[in-house]
Design a protein around this motif. Structure first.
Motif, short mmCIF file in Angstrom:
data_model
loop_
_atom_site.label_atom_id
_atom_site.label_comp_id
_atom_site.label_asym_id
_atom_site.label_seq_id
_atom_site.Cartn_x
_atom_site.Cartn_y
_atom_site.Cartn_z
N MET A 174 48.82 27.30 49.34
CA MET A 174 48.08 28.48 48.85
C MET A 174 48.26 29.70 49.73
O MET A 174 48.51 30.80 49.24
CB MET A 174 46.59 28.14 48.72
CG MET A 174 46.21 27.67 47.33
SD MET A 174 44.53 27.07 47.30
CE MET A 174 43.67 28.51 47.88
N ARG B 146 51.63 31.01 49.21
CA ARG B 146 51.73 31.60 47.88
C ARG B 146 51.10 32.99 47.86
O ARG B 146 51.60 33.91 47.21
CB ARG B 146 51.04 30.65 46.88
CG ARG B 146 51.40 30.82 45.43
CD ARG B 146 51.09 29.54 44.64
NE ARG B 146 52.07 28.49 44.91
CZ ARG B 146 53.27 28.46 44.32
NH1 ARG B 146 53.61 29.39 43.46
NH2 ARG B 146 54.14 27.51 44.61
N LYS B 147 50.00 33.13 48.60
CA LYS B 147 49.32 34.44 48.65
C LYS B 147 50.25 35.51 49.25
O LYS B 147 50.22 36.66 48.85
CB LYS B 147 48.05 34.33 49.51
CG LYS B 147 46.79 33.95 48.77
CD LYS B 147 45.58 34.16 49.69
CE LYS B 147 44.55 33.04 49.54
NZ LYS B 147 43.68 32.93 50.71
N ARG C 146 56.02 24.66 43.90
CA ARG C 146 55.08 24.33 44.98
C ARG C 146 55.84 23.73 46.14
O ARG C 146 56.92 23.17 45.97
CB ARG C 146 54.06 23.30 44.44
CG ARG C 146 52.93 22.95 45.41
CD ARG C 146 52.48 21.47 45.29
NE ARG C 146 51.24 21.24 46.03
CZ ARG C 146 51.20 20.98 47.36
NH1 ARG C 146 52.35 20.96 48.05
NH2 ARG C 146 50.07 20.77 47.99
#
Ligand code: F9N
Length: 278
Positions: free
Chosen positions: A245, A248-249, A234
């Motif tokens: 997020m 990460r996508k 992370r």
């Protein structure tokens, strides 16, 4: 009337890229500060020269606030040199910023991260907008190719020029860096596509915040293995779960799972952040 070399005064050399040297110049008639990228084409094959011509013609067509502006080109046939004149970005490149933050133990703010994400996505949207059926995929999105203007706004630069590189040239060997941002589809020798630029954008945003690429290794095969697996830590906890997020996508092994440029810009959080920028 075409520009000529003595319309400009060379101020300094900024650096040398995979294709040639970048110099800071001053346009004599109005004192405007610009850069030129000088490239020797004498040892290029006819095919490479043709590629160079088409790359420069593509550069001429890209007009966008977050893409480095192309001004002109000068060809010096006596020295077989071409000079491509572009806007000067006072803020330098993101690779320099990442190295400085790493050295000083500093990091960018959450707001700045969103600003870079949004403005680079807008620049990619312009690149991907089909131009007479010809999508201009960036293919080489990395911190060294993203510049900042005096207000730290993104200026995406160095399109295709690196691609023009004739592979047997000394520059090619000297300037081949580790392809940290290589997408799984490229590792698996599948075709490069718009979502490969999204993968690279995610990797660049990750490195900008974490000061290290999502995947690192000491050799190519180990790097390929990690890229295919797609696991990475992370972001540092100073960054929100929303930022982690959305990045990460973008860095998803499955191409179809990665967001399109349109869906990134339609994300309510991105919209809110965009309004704060305007
Ligand atoms: C405030 N500091 C943190 C930053 C100081 C910043 N000043 S600086 O040291 O002259 C500086 C540093 C890097 C970039 C720039 N501006 C710039 N560079 C380009 O290419 C660089 C080239 C790319 C290939 C490899 C070799 C370097 C451009 N291409 C089109 N426009 C450009 N503008 C200026």
């Amino acid at each position: 009337m075409p520009a000529s070399l003595d319309d400009f005064q060379v101020i300094s050399t900024i650096g040398t890229g995979s294709y040639g040297t970048c110099k800071k110049i001053c346009r004599k008639k109005d004192g405007k500060i610009l850069v030129w990228k000088e490239m020797e084409y004498g040892s290029m094959t006819e095919a490479e020269k043709q590629m160079l011509v088409s790359e420069v013609n593509l550069l001429r067509e890209l007009h966008h606030q977050h893409i480095v502006k192309y001004y002109d080109r000068i060809i010096d046939r006596t020295k077989a040199m071409i000079y491509i004149i572009m806007e000067y970005c006072e803020g330098g490149d993101l690779a320099t910023l990442i190295a400085a933050n790493k050295k000083n133990g500093e990091s960018i703010t959450e707001d700045f991260a969103w600003k870079i994400l949004i403005q680079t996505t807008l620049a990619l949207k312009e690149c991907h907008r089909r131009k007479n059926g010809q999508a201009v995929l960036h293919r080489d999105l990395k911190p060294a190719n993203v510049f900042l203007d005096k207000d730290s706004n993104v200026k995406l630069g160095d399109f295709g020029l690196a691609r023009v590189l004739h592979s047997e040239s000394s520059f090619a060997q000297t300037y081949v860096g580790t392809p940290y941002y290589m997408s799984p589809e490229l590792v698996n020798n599948l075709s490069y596509n718009e979502k490969s630029d999204i993968w690279a954008l995610g990797c660049m945003m990750y490195e900008l915040c974490a000061l290290s690429p999502p995947f690192t290794a000491s050799n190519q095969s180990e790097l390929n293995r990690k890229i295919r697996l797609g696991d990475f830590p992370r972001l540092p906890l100073k960054y929100s779960i929303e930022l982690d997020m959305i990045i990460r996508k973008m860095i998803q092994v499955e191409v179809s799972q990665r967001p399109s440029i349109g869906s990134i810009l339609a994300d309510p959080l991105v919209q809110k952040r965009r309004e704060a920028l305007e």
